[in-house]
Structures are given as C-alpha cells and as structure tokens.
Write a protein that holds these residues in place. Sequence first.
Motif, PDB file in Angstrom:
ATOM      1  N   ASP A   5       0.868  -0.929   0.134  1.00 11.67           N
ATOM      2  CA  ASP A   5       0.013   0.015   0.089  1.00 11.67           C
ATOM      3  C   ASP A   5       0.931   1.144  -0.208  1.00 11.67           C
ATOM      4  O   ASP A   5       2.106   1.145   0.381  1.00 11.67           O
ATOM      5  N   THR A   9       2.074   3.901   4.476  1.00 12.17           N
ATOM      6  CA  THR A   9       2.873   2.642   4.540  1.00 12.17           C
ATOM      7  C   THR A   9       4.312   3.124   4.086  1.00 12.17           C
ATOM      8  O   THR A   9       5.225   2.838   4.829  1.00 12.17           O
ATOM      9  N   THR A 103      -2.646   1.594  -4.730  1.00  7.51           N
ATOM     10  CA  THR A 103      -3.020   2.499  -3.959  1.00  7.51           C
ATOM     11  C   THR A 103      -4.190   3.221  -4.530  1.00  7.51           C
ATOM     12  O   THR A 103      -4.529   2.827  -5.829  1.00  7.51           O
ATOM     13  N   THR A 161       0.780  -2.764   4.788  1.00 10.28           N
ATOM     14  CA  THR A 161      -0.208  -2.103   4.713  1.00 10.28           C
ATOM     15  C   THR A 161      -0.179  -1.025   6.051  1.00 10.28           C
ATOM     16  O   THR A 161       0.257  -1.609   7.068  1.00 10.28           O
ATOM     17  N   ASP A 167      -7.622  -3.032   3.738  1.00  8.69           N
ATOM     18  CA  ASP A 167      -6.691  -3.920   2.737  1.00  8.69           C
ATOM     19  C   ASP A 167      -6.982  -5.507   3.138  1.00  8.69           C
ATOM     20  O   ASP A 167      -6.189  -6.484   2.979  1.00  8.69           O
TER      21      ASP A 167
END
Length: 189
Positions: A5, A9, A103, A161, A167
């Motif tokens: 991510d 992140t 993303t 992440t 996620d």
Amino acid sequence: MNVFDFDNTIYDGESSLDLFFFYIVRKPWLIKHLPTVLKAFARYKKGDVPLSEVIERYVPMVEKDALRVFDFENDPKIFWDKHEKKIKPLYNKLRSDDDLIITASPDFNIEEICCRLGIRRHLCSRVDKATGKILFVNIRENKIKAFEEAYDDVTIENFYTDSPENDAPLIEKAVHAFVVKKSDVTQIK
C-alpha cells in the motif's frame, strides 16, 4: 512479489491529501472543498466510506473541475520535487525488484514517484488525462479486483499496509502480511 500500500505505508502521510493542499496553493478557490475533503478522509481512514459513496458523491466533485485544476504532465514533477522526502527510509530496506504499489492515489501522480524509485509496477485509481474523468477508484474491494485482473497467477509473498481493515482481502491473499505504523513494521500473518 512484495506488494505495498502507498499512503502511510511507504509514504509518510496521505499523498492525495498532500496533493489537495498542493492544488489549494495554486488554485485558492479550492479551499471551499476543504471541509468536505477532510471529513471524507477521516471517514475513509476509519473504513466508514463505502466504495459506492466515493463513486456517487466524491468522484463527480473531482471530475467537475479536473481539467481546470490538473496539469497532468508538470504537476507530478513539481509535487514530487517537494514531497519525495516523505518516502519512508524503511522502504529502501524492504524493497525488491518485483515490488508492486497498490493505492487509491491517482495514477498521474503515482507514476512519477514510482519512476523515481525504480518501481515498475503499480495499480492506482485511474484518471483519463484527456477528459479528467475518473475511470477506476482503487480502494477496498477494488484493490483486490485490480490485483487479480493484472496478476492473478502471481503470489503475494509479502504485503505491507497501514490499514488492515481497508486491505483485508489483500492480507488474506498474501503469504505474509505486515502492518506499518510510522517506521515500525509488525508481522500480522
């Protein structure tokens, strides 16, 4: 394959929010959208904004003025000249040649930083540069759809992440999963 991510992140912050402030400086009339944007981001981070609401409420707001606001060719270079320093040092420790960035941030902005970092693959929200229309919003369940369309036969060895809630499908698909908070990386799977 390592899958990352991006926001919070490997990037210290929310790049789309930083991009919004970047545009407020250049187009001060955008400040009228600040309360809506801040409220939407807060709700998104809590997992309270369904994909359908993003598409029905926020996409039209962005598309309405996209061609008046965005210089798709030059703005990413100017933005990343200032914001590249927000790439967390931990990314250099974790990176490999087969990295993929996944993303919600728009492709026109992420492509520039991926090029600078030597990252060849990314899945982002997609914007038609000719019309300003948002073609795909890459959040929550759309992230796993985008991944499976592009890389269905590829194993996610390590997934990183800041938001396990948002996620979860990618965490489930990964062999190993990690949560990143600032510079701390914690294995959760």
